[in-house]
Design a protein around this motif. Structure first.
Motif: not given
Length: 242
Positions: A122-134, A170-172
């Motif tokens: 029941g914990v919300g997940v913030e999906a961390g998407i880093w630039s320079g990674t896959d 990154l947004l693209t």
């Protein structure tokens, strides 16, 4: 939405204003919320200042902050706090006091398993998407994508000259991101340019001593609250000039 990131992986050597103990974090959270923060991200610390996922460290930090503020409080699950994926998963399963949300860095080994356990609990997940990674490619293929709370588009380019360009790329890469809300932020030299871009694009953002120790003019920040107050000014200015 403007999230305050109270301390990150910073330690005592980064200055006395960086809150480390539960009491200091609760005090910093109180002032940041009064300055306009609507959400909190924190790295619970051991007494020696190390990031920790231990329930014995997490619980008093969350309890201290929640005794003072009434906004959502989230924590990290970064691999630096527990490098072994199986041990990290075990830590998350052992939490006795749950945060409202937790960030999961999608490029790290074991991210899907961590996110699945958080959602199950029941914990919300913030999906961390880093630039320079896959991370963006991995997230696009994830069956958990539609179930995350939001996407943290995290710009690791610290150059004041190129961070905005990196953020746009990154947004693209993220594309529609399963239509989940996106929180865009930068760090160090890129923190303020990326925050202003978030304002122009109407995206959620964050600011705090995790992301930068200085104000837009280069002056050392006195507190998280000062960064939040200035962040709201910069965000609003960017919106009006877009």
């Amino acid at each position: 939405m403007i999230q305050v990131c109270l301390n990150g992986s910073r330690r005592a050597g980064d200055g006395a204003v960086v809150p480390l103990s539960p009491e200091a974090l609760a005090d910093a959270a109180t002032h940041a919320v009064a300055a306009g923060a609507t959400d909190i991200h924190v790295h619970p610390k051991t007494p020696c200042g190390q990031d920790s996922l231990s329930p014995r460290v997490l619980a008093p930090t969350l309890e201290a902050i929640r005794a003072r503020v009434r906004v959502p409080v989230g924590v990290t699950t970064g691999a630096w706090a527990e490098p072994d994926p199986e041990a990290r998963l075990k830590r998350v399963r052992s939490w006795t006091v749950l945060p409202d949300h937790a960030s999961v860095n999608w490029h790290e080994e074991g991210a899907e398993e961590i996110a699945a356990v958080l959602i199950e609990r029941g914990v919300g997940v913030e999906a961390g998407i880093w630039s320079g990674t896959d991370g963006a490619a991995r997230f696009a293929a994830s069956p958990l994508g539609p179930r995350v709370l939001r996407v943290l588009a995290e710009v690791t380019d610290t150059s004041v000259d190129t961070a905005e360009e990196t953020a746009r790329a990154l947004l693209t890469d993220l594309g529609p991101a399963f239509e989940r809300p996106v929180l865009l932020h930068g760090e160090d030299g890129g923190a303020w340019p990326v925050l202003r871009l978030a304002g122009r694009l109407g995206l959620a953002t964050r600011i705090g001593l995790e992301d930068t120790l200085v104000l837009p003019d280069g002056e050392r920040a006195a507190s998280n609250a000062q960064l939040v107050a200035e962040g709201l000014v910069q965000y609003g200015w960017a919106q009006r000039s877009s």
